[in-house]
Design a protein around this motif. Structure first.
Motif, short mmCIF file in Angstrom:
data_model
loop_
_atom_site.label_atom_id
_atom_site.label_comp_id
_atom_site.label_asym_id
_atom_site.label_seq_id
_atom_site.Cartn_x
_atom_site.Cartn_y
_atom_site.Cartn_z
N VAL A 121 -42.23 38.39 22.07
CA VAL A 121 -41.71 36.86 21.75
C VAL A 121 -43.20 36.08 21.56
O VAL A 121 -44.16 36.43 22.35
CB VAL A 121 -41.12 36.35 22.90
CG1 VAL A 121 -39.63 36.91 22.91
CG2 VAL A 121 -41.49 36.34 24.32
N VAL A 122 -42.92 35.21 20.61
CA VAL A 122 -44.00 34.30 20.47
C VAL A 122 -43.60 33.04 21.37
O VAL A 122 -42.32 32.43 21.09
CB VAL A 122 -44.28 33.81 19.08
CG1 VAL A 122 -45.46 32.80 19.15
CG2 VAL A 122 -45.14 35.16 18.56
N VAL A 123 -44.27 32.49 22.16
CA VAL A 123 -44.15 31.27 22.98
C VAL A 123 -44.59 30.00 22.57
O VAL A 123 -45.86 30.16 22.38
CB VAL A 123 -44.31 31.88 24.68
CG1 VAL A 123 -43.84 30.51 25.37
CG2 VAL A 123 -43.85 33.06 24.88
N THR A 124 -43.99 29.04 22.41
CA THR A 124 -44.57 27.43 22.01
C THR A 124 -43.79 26.66 22.83
O THR A 124 -42.88 27.13 23.51
CB THR A 124 -44.28 27.30 20.59
OG1 THR A 124 -42.89 27.15 20.19
CG2 THR A 124 -44.90 28.34 19.61
N SER A 125 -44.32 25.63 22.77
CA SER A 125 -43.67 24.15 23.32
C SER A 125 -42.27 24.23 22.76
O SER A 125 -42.17 24.77 21.30
CB SER A 125 -44.31 23.16 23.48
OG SER A 125 -44.44 22.63 22.05
N SER A 126 -41.42 23.38 22.79
CA SER A 126 -40.03 23.22 22.36
C SER A 126 -40.12 21.54 21.88
O SER A 126 -39.16 21.09 21.54
CB SER A 126 -38.84 23.45 23.07
OG SER A 126 -38.75 22.57 24.31
N GLY A 127 -41.17 21.04 21.40
CA GLY A 127 -41.32 19.67 21.25
C GLY A 127 -40.81 19.25 19.83
O GLY A 127 -40.27 20.30 19.13
N VAL A 128 -41.18 18.31 19.48
CA VAL A 128 -40.93 17.71 17.96
C VAL A 128 -41.35 18.76 16.90
O VAL A 128 -40.82 19.02 16.05
CB VAL A 128 -41.21 16.25 17.75
CG1 VAL A 128 -40.96 15.77 16.51
CG2 VAL A 128 -40.25 15.49 18.82
N GLN A 129 -42.85 18.97 17.32
CA GLN A 129 -43.39 19.75 16.25
C GLN A 129 -43.02 21.33 16.27
O GLN A 129 -42.73 21.82 14.90
CB GLN A 129 -45.00 19.96 16.57
CG GLN A 129 -45.66 18.44 16.66
CD GLN A 129 -45.94 18.08 18.13
OE1 GLN A 129 -44.83 18.36 19.02
NE2 GLN A 129 -46.93 17.07 18.11
N ALA A 130 -42.42 21.63 17.12
CA ALA A 130 -41.98 23.17 17.20
C ALA A 130 -40.43 23.01 16.52
O ALA A 130 -40.35 23.94 15.74
CB ALA A 130 -41.58 23.65 18.61
N LEU B 148 -46.85 27.29 12.63
CA LEU B 148 -47.36 26.99 14.09
C LEU B 148 -48.67 26.20 13.64
O LEU B 148 -49.22 25.18 14.19
CB LEU B 148 -47.57 27.99 15.11
CG LEU B 148 -46.24 28.68 15.38
CD1 LEU B 148 -46.34 29.74 16.47
CD2 LEU B 148 -45.30 27.55 16.03
N ALA B 149 -49.49 26.85 12.74
CA ALA B 149 -51.05 25.90 12.37
C ALA B 149 -50.59 24.73 11.77
O ALA B 149 -51.35 23.87 11.94
CB ALA B 149 -51.60 27.04 11.37
N ARG B 150 -49.68 24.72 10.97
CA ARG B 150 -49.39 23.55 10.01
C ARG B 150 -48.62 22.51 11.08
O ARG B 150 -49.12 21.29 10.91
CB ARG B 150 -48.22 23.69 8.96
CG ARG B 150 -47.89 22.67 8.18
CD ARG B 150 -46.77 23.25 7.26
NE ARG B 150 -46.80 22.42 6.21
CZ ARG B 150 -45.79 22.77 5.08
NH1 ARG B 150 -45.12 23.85 4.94
NH2 ARG B 150 -45.81 21.88 3.95
N PHE B 151 -47.71 22.93 12.20
CA PHE B 151 -47.10 21.75 12.82
C PHE B 151 -47.70 21.35 14.13
O PHE B 151 -47.46 20.61 14.67
CB PHE B 151 -45.64 22.06 12.77
CG PHE B 151 -44.77 21.74 11.53
CD1 PHE B 151 -44.49 20.69 11.04
CD2 PHE B 151 -44.61 23.03 10.79
CE1 PHE B 151 -43.88 20.64 9.95
CE2 PHE B 151 -44.01 23.09 9.49
CZ PHE B 151 -43.64 21.83 9.00
#
Length: 180
Positions: free
Chosen positions: A60-69, A159-162
Motif C-alpha cells: 500500500v501507498v499511504v497518503t493523507s485523505s484530504g482534498v488534494q488526495a 501525488l507529485a501533481r496534487f
C-alpha cells in the motif's frame, strides 16, 4: 513357477511414501496460505480484518485523505478508467492505495506518501463497506474491481501533481511508535 502376489494397499502406500523421501513437514508457505484464507473469509463475512502487507497480494501507498488526495483519486479515475482500490481510514485521515506487490522495494522516498509492505498490517474493511462508517474506521473509498491495483508510475505522478497534505509520515511514525 512362483506366483507373485500384488502388494496390499498399505504396503503400496508405504513404498510411495518411502520413494517420495519419507514423511514431510508441511510447506512453510502453508501457514501463509491459512492466514490468507482466514483473512478472505473474514472479509467475505462482512468483518473488518487485519491484513498483512507484502507477499504476493499487494503493498500500500499511504497518503493523507484530504482534498488534494481526493483530487489525485479523480485524476487516477481518468488515467485508469476508474481508479484501482483505495481505502480511507477515517480514524487517522489516511488513504491506503493498493499497489502491486514488491512496490515497497522499488519505492523512492516521496514527500507526500509512504509505501508499506511486509511486516506491516492494515485493517481492510468488509467488501460491502463503501460509505464512511458511523464510527471512525476504514471503508472502500474506491472499491476493488476484480484484480486491478493502482499502477505505481501514474500514482507517483498524481501525488507529485496534487501533493496531498498533511504528509502521512508523522502520523505513521506515531502509530508505529517510531521517534525521531
Amino acid at each position: 513357477m512362483t506366483a507373485t502376489m500384488a502388494p496390499d494397499a498399505n504396503a503400496m502406500m508405504q513404498r510411495l511414501v518411502g520413494a517420495a523421501g519419507g514423511p514431510q513437514k508441511p510447506a512453510a508457505d502453508m501457514a501463509d496460505l491459512a492466514e490468507v484464507l482466514r483473512t478472505l473469509l473474514g472479509i467475505e463475512a462482512n468483518q473488518n480484518t487485519r491484513v498483512r502487507l507484502g507477499g504476493n497480494v499487494f503493498d500500500v501507498v499511504v497518503t493523507s485523505s484530504g482534498v488534494q488526495a481526493r483530487a489525485a483519486v479523480a485524476y487516477m479515475d481518468e488515467v485508469q478508467g476508474g481508479c484501482g482500490p483505495v481505502v480511507e481510514d477515517t480514524s487517522d485521515g489516511l488513504f491506503y492505495w493498493f499497489v502491486p506487490p514488491g512496490t515497497t522495494s522499488r519505492w523512492e522516498p516521496h514527500a507526500h506518501a509512504v509505501c508499506l509492505g511486509a511486516p506491516f498490517r492494515i485493517t481492510m474493511p468488509s467488501l460491502h463497506t463503501t460509505t464512511p462508517p458511523s464510527t471512525p474506521g476504514p471503508y472502500w473509498f474506491r472499491p476493488s474491481a476484480s484484480d486491478r491495483l493502482v499502477p505505481v508510475a501514474p500514482l507517483r505522478d498524481a501525488l507529485a501533481r496534487f501533493r496531498p497534505e498533511p504528509s502521512p509520515h508523522a502520523t505513521l511514525a506515531e502509530s508505529l511508535g517510531i521517534t525521531f
